[in-house]
Design an enzyme around this catalytic site. Structure first.
Site, short mmCIF file in Angstrom:
data_model
loop_
_atom_site.label_atom_id
_atom_site.label_comp_id
_atom_site.label_asym_id
_atom_site.label_seq_id
_atom_site.Cartn_x
_atom_site.Cartn_y
_atom_site.Cartn_z
N PHE A 42 0.81 -1.22 0.00
CA PHE A 42 0.00 0.00 0.00
C PHE A 42 0.84 1.26 0.00
O PHE A 42 0.36 2.33 -0.37
CB PHE A 42 -0.94 0.01 1.23
CG PHE A 42 -0.27 0.45 2.50
CD1 PHE A 42 -0.13 1.80 2.80
CD2 PHE A 42 0.26 -0.47 3.41
CE1 PHE A 42 0.51 2.23 3.97
CE2 PHE A 42 0.90 -0.07 4.57
CZ PHE A 42 1.03 1.29 4.85
N LYS B 40 -1.22 -6.89 -9.29
CA LYS B 40 -2.18 -7.01 -8.18
C LYS B 40 -1.74 -6.00 -7.13
O LYS B 40 -0.88 -6.26 -6.31
CB LYS B 40 -2.12 -8.44 -7.62
CG LYS B 40 -3.38 -8.92 -6.91
CD LYS B 40 -3.82 -8.07 -5.75
CE LYS B 40 -3.00 -8.29 -4.50
NZ LYS B 40 -3.34 -7.33 -3.42
N GLU C 5 -5.03 -3.66 -1.90
CA GLU C 5 -6.47 -3.39 -1.86
C GLU C 5 -6.78 -2.15 -1.02
O GLU C 5 -7.91 -1.67 -1.02
CB GLU C 5 -7.23 -4.62 -1.32
CG GLU C 5 -6.93 -5.00 0.13
CD GLU C 5 -5.68 -5.86 0.31
OE1 GLU C 5 -4.69 -5.67 -0.43
OE2 GLU C 5 -5.68 -6.71 1.23
N SER D 14 5.39 -7.07 3.19
CA SER D 14 6.00 -7.40 4.48
C SER D 14 6.74 -8.75 4.39
O SER D 14 6.44 -9.58 3.52
CB SER D 14 4.93 -7.43 5.57
OG SER D 14 3.88 -8.29 5.17
N CYS E 73 9.50 1.75 3.42
CA CYS E 73 10.48 0.68 3.69
C CYS E 73 11.88 1.27 3.79
O CYS E 73 12.80 0.60 4.24
CB CYS E 73 10.43 -0.39 2.63
SG CYS E 73 11.08 0.17 1.06
N GLU F 290 9.52 -4.43 12.72
CA GLU F 290 9.22 -3.23 11.94
C GLU F 290 7.90 -2.65 12.46
O GLU F 290 6.89 -3.36 12.50
CB GLU F 290 9.06 -3.62 10.46
CG GLU F 290 8.71 -2.47 9.55
CD GLU F 290 8.48 -2.91 8.10
OE1 GLU F 290 7.79 -3.91 7.88
OE2 GLU F 290 9.00 -2.22 7.21
P1 NAD Z 1 1.55 -6.60 3.00
O1 NAD Z 1 2.57 -7.69 3.07
O2 NAD Z 1 0.43 -6.62 3.97
O3 NAD Z 1 0.87 -6.60 1.55
C1 NAD Z 1 1.62 -6.63 0.37
C2 NAD Z 1 0.82 -7.29 -0.74
O4 NAD Z 1 0.57 -8.65 -0.38
C3 NAD Z 1 -0.55 -6.65 -0.95
O5 NAD Z 1 -0.81 -6.64 -2.33
C4 NAD Z 1 -1.50 -7.56 -0.19
O6 NAD Z 1 -2.79 -7.61 -0.77
C5 NAD Z 1 -0.82 -8.91 -0.29
N1 NAD Z 1 -1.03 -9.73 0.92
C6 NAD Z 1 -1.21 -9.31 2.19
N2 NAD Z 1 -1.34 -10.36 3.03
C7 NAD Z 1 -1.22 -11.47 2.28
C8 NAD Z 1 -1.25 -12.87 2.56
N3 NAD Z 1 -1.43 -13.32 3.79
N4 NAD Z 1 -1.10 -13.72 1.54
C9 NAD Z 1 -0.90 -13.29 0.28
N5 NAD Z 1 -0.86 -11.97 -0.04
C10 NAD Z 1 -1.02 -11.08 0.93
O7 NAD Z 1 2.34 -5.23 3.04
P2 NAD Z 1 1.73 -3.76 3.14
O8 NAD Z 1 1.23 -3.54 4.52
O9 NAD Z 1 0.84 -3.48 2.00
O10 NAD Z 1 3.06 -2.88 2.91
C11 NAD Z 1 3.95 -2.57 3.93
C12 NAD Z 1 5.11 -3.54 3.96
O11 NAD Z 1 5.79 -3.55 2.72
C13 NAD Z 1 6.16 -3.13 4.98
O12 NAD Z 1 6.64 -4.30 5.60
C14 NAD Z 1 7.25 -2.49 4.14
O13 NAD Z 1 8.53 -2.49 4.71
C15 NAD Z 1 7.19 -3.34 2.93
N6 NAD Z 1 7.81 -2.68 1.79
C16 NAD Z 1 8.99 -3.16 1.35
C17 NAD Z 1 9.62 -2.54 0.30
C18 NAD Z 1 10.92 -3.05 -0.22
O14 NAD Z 1 11.27 -2.74 -1.34
N7 NAD Z 1 11.66 -3.84 0.53
C19 NAD Z 1 9.02 -1.42 -0.31
C20 NAD Z 1 7.80 -0.97 0.18
C21 NAD Z 1 7.18 -1.61 1.23
#
Ligand code: NAD
Length: 499
Positions: free
Chosen positions: A149, A173, A176, A226, A281, A383
């Site tokens: 997000f 994808k 959401e 994450s 991140c 985090e």
């Molecule tokens: P998230 O892991 O909750 O979601 C990421 C994606 O995975 C979304 O599209 C979501 O719909 C999907 N998702 C969520 N839970 C899932 C599950 N159980 N099974 C399958 N798919 C699932 O992450 P977020 O809260 O949207 O974003 C924040 C996180 O992203 C933080 O941990 C941040 O550090 C990380 N991030 C990392 C980078 C990088 O390049 N390393 C860059 C930006 C954000």
């Protein structure tokens, strides 16, 4: 109420599981729309559209694909204000930061405009008697991207700009939580001359992700999110024969050496810790002053700078950061603040209970500062992803170097110093993927490459730059000899060698 749909084969697609997700306005706490959540059938429809479009797109010469990217960039720039407003309204980051989100993505599009150069192969004239060898980079077919997000414009563009420019079709994808900008980007790509089906968007949650990970016609998956989800995405996609890169979470440290320019370091650290409410991140949620004198001076200056921060509506040009993305995320951050107190850290500034006049239901949280945080604390190891800065004091350079090196995450780190020798040694020895020297958010420029180490990334290919080109292509190597050229006299029954 706004309804956000999938975008498949060049048109909005309403179908789906019948399940919907809620889209909040983080400024008010109200539901402002709903988003269709894809099931496996929607994912399959998007993959079919991508498969149908990909061969024709790949057959265009790279210059022509680049021209579409140029036009896409022009269109996105012409829509910058509307896109930034839409992004802020769903994410909660301030408008200037939303423009930055889009602009950093456009820089990858600019890199992708140079795809004819990036796709040039290697050539060896006369590798053997009458034999020439050359290599070419070919697209994989259909690639998919799953994005978080916190950068709803930049991270999709990290992925699809490169994947598409090299000749793949793409299924995105997005998160959401803020799904509207990715759909607008796909529409603008179509308007720029991208053939229908080359860039598709399926909205959804974990169910859509599962369908992507096991789909037999998706060749590669790029994930950012994450770490626990990244680790599972990596394992599942790889088990289904896909090429996969999966970027995870982070806990970036800012190391302040005694000779640092403290004024500059403080203003850099405050911006990097609290900008976008810490939902980056590459945020800097941990600061490590080296030596008691540095710690005291730093703490005093941090405090006076943080107390001046203005938190407010994402539309207000005078605030430094807006609300966090959801009420659930705010609760999670507040729980971590509570835990920090229980673990024995000193809570210097408490951002809990922050309420904005007239917007009491908004997802706001004030700037929070902890001192005397210790490596054994869970609040240090995890985090938090919110406007919470933790001071971890170190006595020596070696102790400071060990903290980010021994942390489970290894995305980014910054060192603040006037000593070239200390900075050089730090950069060479630290066990982290991206290093800043007097630069608080060392996100590499688009033609370099983005990627952390350890639990911050699974897989061995980074995002964008030539690493991105390599991830989204495969190499074919041709060894050729033509009739009439000199031939070696050796038997065809032994492996040919150059001896
Ligand atoms: P998230 O892991 O909750 O979601 C990421 C994606 O995975 C979304 O599209 C979501 O719909 C999907 N998702 C969520 N839970 C899932 C599950 N159980 N099974 C399958 N798919 C699932 O992450 P977020 O809260 O949207 O974003 C924040 C996180 O992203 C933080 O941990 C941040 O550090 C990380 N991030 C990392 C980078 C990088 O390049 N390393 C860059 C930006 C954000």
């Amino acid at each position: 109420m706004r309804e956000v749909m999938h975008f498949v084969g060049g048109a909005r697609l309403a179908g789906g599981s019948g399940r919907w997700g809620e889209i909040y306005d983080p400024n008010t706490g109200e539901i402002q729309g709903r988003v269709a959540l894809a099931d496996a059938a929607v994912v399959d429809a998007a993959v079919k559209a991508a498969r149908a479009a990909q061969p024709g797109w790949a057959a265009l010469n790279p210059q022509r694909r680049a021209r579409v990217m140029f036009e896409f960039k022009r269109l996105v720039e012409s829509q910058m204000e509307a896109l930034a407003a839409l992004l802020s309204s769903e994410h909660g980051k301030v408008l200037a930061d939303s423009r930055g989100d889009i602009q950093r993505g456009l820089e990858v599009v600019e890199f992708a405009c140079g795809v004819p150069h990036a796709l040039k192969g290697e050539y060896t004239d006369g590798a053997g008697p009458g034999i020439d060898v050359w290599s070419m980079r070919q697209p994989l077919g259909v690639a998919a991207g799953i994005t978080p997000f916190n950068f709803p414009a930049m991270i999709p563009m990290w992925m699809f700009a490169v994947a598409i420019a090299v000749g793949n079709a793409f299924v995105l994808k997005p998160s959401e939580k803020d799904p509207s900008v990715p759909v607008r980007l796909a529409e603008l790509f179509l308007e720029a001359g991208g053939p229908p089906g080359v860039l598709n968007v399926v909205q959804g949650d974990a169910a859509a992700v599962e369908a992507i990970l096991v789909h037999p016609d998706i060749a590669a998956v790029s994930f950012v999110g994450s770490s626990d989800v990244a680790a599972r995405v990596y394992a599942t996609a790889a088990a289904h024969g896909k090429r996969v890169q999966a970027m995870g979470g982070a806990k970036n440290h800012g190391i302040v050496l005694p000779d640092a320019d403290l004024d500059q370091a403080v203003s850099d650290i405050v911006g990097a810790a609290y900008g976008s409410a810490g939902e980056r991140c590459m945020a800097l949620p941990v600061v490590v002053p080296v030596g008691a004198g540095t710690a005291e001076a730093l703490r005093g200056r941090l405090l006076s700078e943080i107390e001046r921060l203005k938190v407010g509506l994402s539309t207000d040009p005078d605030v430094q950061y807006g609300p966090v993305v959801t009420a659930a995320h705010r609760r999670r951050i507040e729980d971590y603040i509570e835990l920090g107190v229980r673990e024995g850290a000193e809570l210097v500034l408490d951002g809990r209970g922050f309420a904005l006049q007239g917007h009491k239901q908004g997802f706001f949280i004030g700037p929070t500062l902890f001192d005397h945080v210790a490596p054994k604390m869970k609040t240090y190891q995890d985090e938090i992803f919110g406007p919470v800065l933790q001071i971890v004091r170190a006595e020596t350079f070696e102790e400071a170097l060990a903290l980010p090196s021994e942390h489970a995450y290894g995305n980014g780190v910054s060192v603040f110093t006037r000593s070239g020798q200390a900075a050089r040694e730090f950069a060479r020895r630290v066990d982290v993927g991206m290093v800043g020297v007097n630069v608080p958010i060392p996100v590499p420029v688009a033609y370099h490459t983005f990627g952390g180490w350890k639990r911050s990334a699974f897989g061995d290919a980074n995002q964008h730059g030539m690493e991105g080109v390599r991830f989204f292509t495969r190499v074919k190597t041709v060894t050729a000899r033509w009739p009439g050229d000199a031939r070696p006299g050796e038997s065809a029954f032994v492996i040919p060698t150059l001896r």
